[in-house]
Design a protein around this motif. Sequence first.
Motif, short mmCIF file in Angstrom:
data_model
loop_
_atom_site.label_atom_id
_atom_site.label_comp_id
_atom_site.label_asym_id
_atom_site.label_seq_id
_atom_site.Cartn_x
_atom_site.Cartn_y
_atom_site.Cartn_z
N UNK A 138 0.86 -1.19 0.00
CA UNK A 138 0.00 0.00 0.00
C UNK A 138 0.89 1.23 0.00
N UNK A 139 0.29 2.39 -0.20
CA UNK A 139 1.05 3.63 -0.11
C UNK A 139 0.41 4.53 0.94
N UNK A 140 1.21 5.41 1.52
CA UNK A 140 0.68 6.30 2.54
C UNK A 140 1.57 7.52 2.72
N UNK A 141 1.02 8.55 3.34
CA UNK A 141 1.76 9.78 3.58
C UNK A 141 2.23 9.83 5.03
N UNK A 142 3.50 10.23 5.22
CA UNK A 142 4.07 10.31 6.57
C UNK A 142 3.46 11.51 7.32
N UNK A 143 2.83 11.20 8.46
CA UNK A 143 2.20 12.23 9.29
C UNK A 143 3.01 12.53 10.55
N UNK A 144 3.88 11.60 10.90
CA UNK A 144 4.69 11.78 12.12
C UNK A 144 6.00 11.03 11.94
N UNK A 145 7.06 11.63 12.42
CA UNK A 145 8.40 11.08 12.24
C UNK A 145 9.16 11.28 13.55
N UNK A 146 9.49 10.16 14.24
CA UNK A 146 10.13 10.28 15.56
C UNK A 146 11.39 9.41 15.59
N UNK A 147 12.50 10.02 15.96
CA UNK A 147 13.77 9.29 16.14
C UNK A 147 13.86 8.83 17.59
N UNK A 148 14.01 7.50 17.82
CA UNK A 148 14.02 6.94 19.17
C UNK A 148 15.32 6.19 19.48
N UNK A 149 16.40 6.60 18.84
CA UNK A 149 17.70 6.00 19.13
C UNK A 149 17.93 4.73 18.34
N UNK A 150 17.40 3.62 18.84
CA UNK A 150 17.62 2.34 18.16
C UNK A 150 16.67 2.11 16.99
N UNK A 161 13.38 4.11 14.29
CA UNK A 161 12.60 5.25 13.82
C UNK A 161 11.12 4.85 13.86
N UNK A 162 10.28 5.73 14.37
CA UNK A 162 8.84 5.46 14.43
C UNK A 162 8.12 6.42 13.49
N UNK A 163 7.43 5.84 12.52
CA UNK A 163 6.66 6.63 11.56
C UNK A 163 5.18 6.40 11.77
N UNK A 164 4.39 7.44 11.58
CA UNK A 164 2.93 7.30 11.52
C UNK A 164 2.49 7.75 10.13
N UNK A 165 1.71 6.91 9.47
CA UNK A 165 1.27 7.20 8.11
C UNK A 165 -0.25 7.27 8.03
N UNK A 166 -0.72 7.96 7.01
CA UNK A 166 -2.14 8.00 6.67
C UNK A 166 -2.35 6.97 5.57
N UNK A 184 -3.10 7.00 11.66
CA UNK A 184 -2.12 6.70 12.70
C UNK A 184 -1.60 5.27 12.52
N UNK A 185 -1.22 4.95 11.29
CA UNK A 185 -0.68 3.63 10.96
C UNK A 185 0.81 3.64 11.27
N UNK A 186 1.25 2.81 12.24
CA UNK A 186 2.60 2.89 12.79
C UNK A 186 3.55 1.92 12.09
N UNK A 187 4.73 2.44 11.78
CA UNK A 187 5.82 1.63 11.20
C UNK A 187 7.07 1.86 12.05
#
Length: 364
Positions: free
Chosen positions: A303-315, A317-322, A328-331
């Motif tokens: 599927x395809x989606x647009x990045x709505x949130x981008x968080x660097x957590x050290x070990x 990366x947490x992305x939230x996509x539409x 709030x689809x989490x990768x």
Amino acid sequence: MKQQIPFVQFQNIQKSYDGKNLIVKDLNLDIYRGEFLTLLGPSGSGKTTSLMMLAGFETSTSGKITLGGKVLNQLPPHKRDIGMVFQNYALFPHMTVAENVAFPLTVRRLAKSDIQERVTNALNMIKMGDIAHRYPSQLSGGQQQRVALARALVFEPRLVLMDEPLGALDKQLREHMQLEIKQLHEKFGLTIVYVTHDQSEALTMSDRVAVFHKGEIQQIDAPKVLYEEPKTAFVAQFIGENNQIHGTIASIDGEHCEVKLADGSLLKALAINIGAVGDATTVSVRPERILLGEAAKSCDNLVSGQIKEFVYLGDHIRLCLDTCGSDHFVVKIPAGQFDGNIKFGDELHIGWQREYTRALDVMD
């Protein structure tokens, strides 16, 4: 392999306070000798009530509880040979550490020499022999919990119950005490029934976890199985982070199915807990199972989606996509595998394999 005989059994246990609403519904549960079993669930799910019925502080409305083949229902708590550790420690403030630990032995009228020996051994076990003379008010939270643990173990009970024993401790101390309790369990072969609402605590410490919801066990399994192979949408949502995608069953082929989303696209999934073609379903996929970019293109589901949130957590990366009907689809991507060119607002392909896609029931 010889089948184990259950050490503790809940048989058709029900509990109601008003005669109408069941707090615990037809609970059937086998617990084995030497096992560390955690009862996990949100507030009001029935886990603590079940523990208290086993301890003797609550009576069941119907059903039978046995320990070592002996029916417990009519036995008072002090005759059940069960050690108990509470969240608030429940230490006697006017007694020293040694006197608190000795209390279960004193009420059982053991000889003074036996009491002294057992108390010394129990305090050495929790590495607190040098502060036996102190009072609870002079101890830290972690020290008080150790004393409560020693008191529960000093009379060598057949079973140890723990009701959210680490809930009052800070994160670092809580994690340290988790390891200490697990080491004691393994060293002495204790049988422990542990109650918590903290799913990471349950996964860290337990041999098996029973997930409670609305008075019933939704699933009981080893921690890894619970996380990787949830059987209901509630368990998938409650254990770890999880993406839930809503759709309808488009086709069923044995152990597999296709799920139609609102936009008409199809996902390939394992048919775990579903109805018939046309019925609603919840698809579960863990964030760490999802691939990005070129790696995604060979996946069963793309599927395809647009990045709505981008968080660097050290070990990682947490992305939230539409995407897939959710904004709030989490990768989760390991930091070492992340393409630094990806940024907020980008449109990108994501994909995952059918084996990690579980079609489940629809939560109430």
